[in-house]
Structures are given as structure tokens and as C-alpha cells.
Design a protein around this motif. Structure first.
Motif: not given
Length: 149
Positions: A38-42, A48-50, A55-57, A124-126
Motif C-alpha cells: 500500500v505504501h507504493r501508492s504514496l 521511503f519513510m513509511g 521494517k524497523s518496527e 515539515k522538512d520533507v
């Protein structure tokens, strides 16, 4: 697995018992795959952030043996998946976010609020407007020109 009519009738109630919650959960590996899919649609930056966060969680929780923790973990990630899917379908395939519910914000502990604050500043930086990006580029050029003199 098809949920029974009893589970469907109680789906809106909170809290669920451990048995009810586990009947409505998606197993970890399929849930992980659906999240990444589902992140492919973002937009690229959000994906990238998601992806990195998911993965880390999932890696950090891989060795957990506590069934209550596992059910809570899978329940929250399933809710996130449904929220992302709902956000994508509402706006014809483009991500449409929403404001954080004040009740949810009040229920967070200090560590969670700190993490949310860090995410807010990272986002905000992104997500800068084209005007902000042009202004920063002009400022960077002016600094580099002043440094060459």
C-alpha cells in the motif's frame, strides 16, 4: 478465515477480548507485505519513510513472545493499513491525510508525544512548498557565492 456473525456484530465494540481480536487480525507476514504494497501508492518521500519505519518496527518485534503485545501490535498496524487504504480511496489514488484525533493525542505518554514531535519536524522538512524550496536554493547560492569571494 471468514469472521462469524458474532464477530462482525461486535467489530465496532472496544475493547475486544484476546480471542476476538486474534480472529480479526492479519498474520504478521501478510500484514507486513500489504503494508509495503500500500505504501507504493504514496508519494516517494512518504513511501521511503513509511517503508523504513514498518521494517524497523517489525524487526524489533520479531522476537516478542507476549501474546497480548503481539495482538496489540498487529491490531494497531492493521488499523494503520485500513487508514492508509481509506486515505487512498477517498481522493482517487492520491494520499489524503487527516488530523490527529484529540482523544488519541491525550492518551499518548510523554515518550510517544516526543516521537510524534520528531515525526512532525521530519515531515515539515520533507514537505516544503515550491516557493520555500526556491527560496532555500537562492539562499544557498548566495552563501556559496559569498564564500567564493
Amino acid at each position: 478465515m471468514i469472521p462469524s456473525s458474532v464477530l462482525r456484530a461486535t467489530a465496532g465494540r472496544v475493547p475486544l477480548s484476546l480471542t476476538q481480536a486474534s480472529a480479526q487480525l492479519i498474520p504478521p507476514i501478510p500484514l507486513y507485505r500489504r503494508l509495503l504494497r500500500v505504501h507504493r501508492s504514496l508519494p516517494h518521500e512518504m513511501r521511503f519513510m513509511g517503508d523504513a519505519y514498518v521494517k524497523s518496527e517489525f524487526r524489533a518485534t520479531r522476537s516478542t513472545d507476549n501474546p497480548v503485545h503481539i495482538v496489540a501490535f498487529l491490531t494497531q498496524w492493521k488499523a494503520y493499513l485500513e487508514e492508509i487504504e481509506r486515505g487512498l480511496t477517498d481522493s482517487e489514488g492520491k494520499w489524503q491525510g487527516r488530523r490527529l484525533d484529540p482523544e488519541v493525542l491525550d492518551s499518548l505518554n510523554n515518550e510517544q508525544i516526543g516521537q510524534l514531535y520528531e515525526v512532525m519536524h521530519a515531515a515539515k522538512d520533507v514537505w516544503k512548498t515550491p516557493e520555500q524550496l526556491e527560496k532555500e536554493a537562492a539562499e544557498a547560492e548566495a552563501r556559496s557565492a559569498a564564500g567564493k569571494e
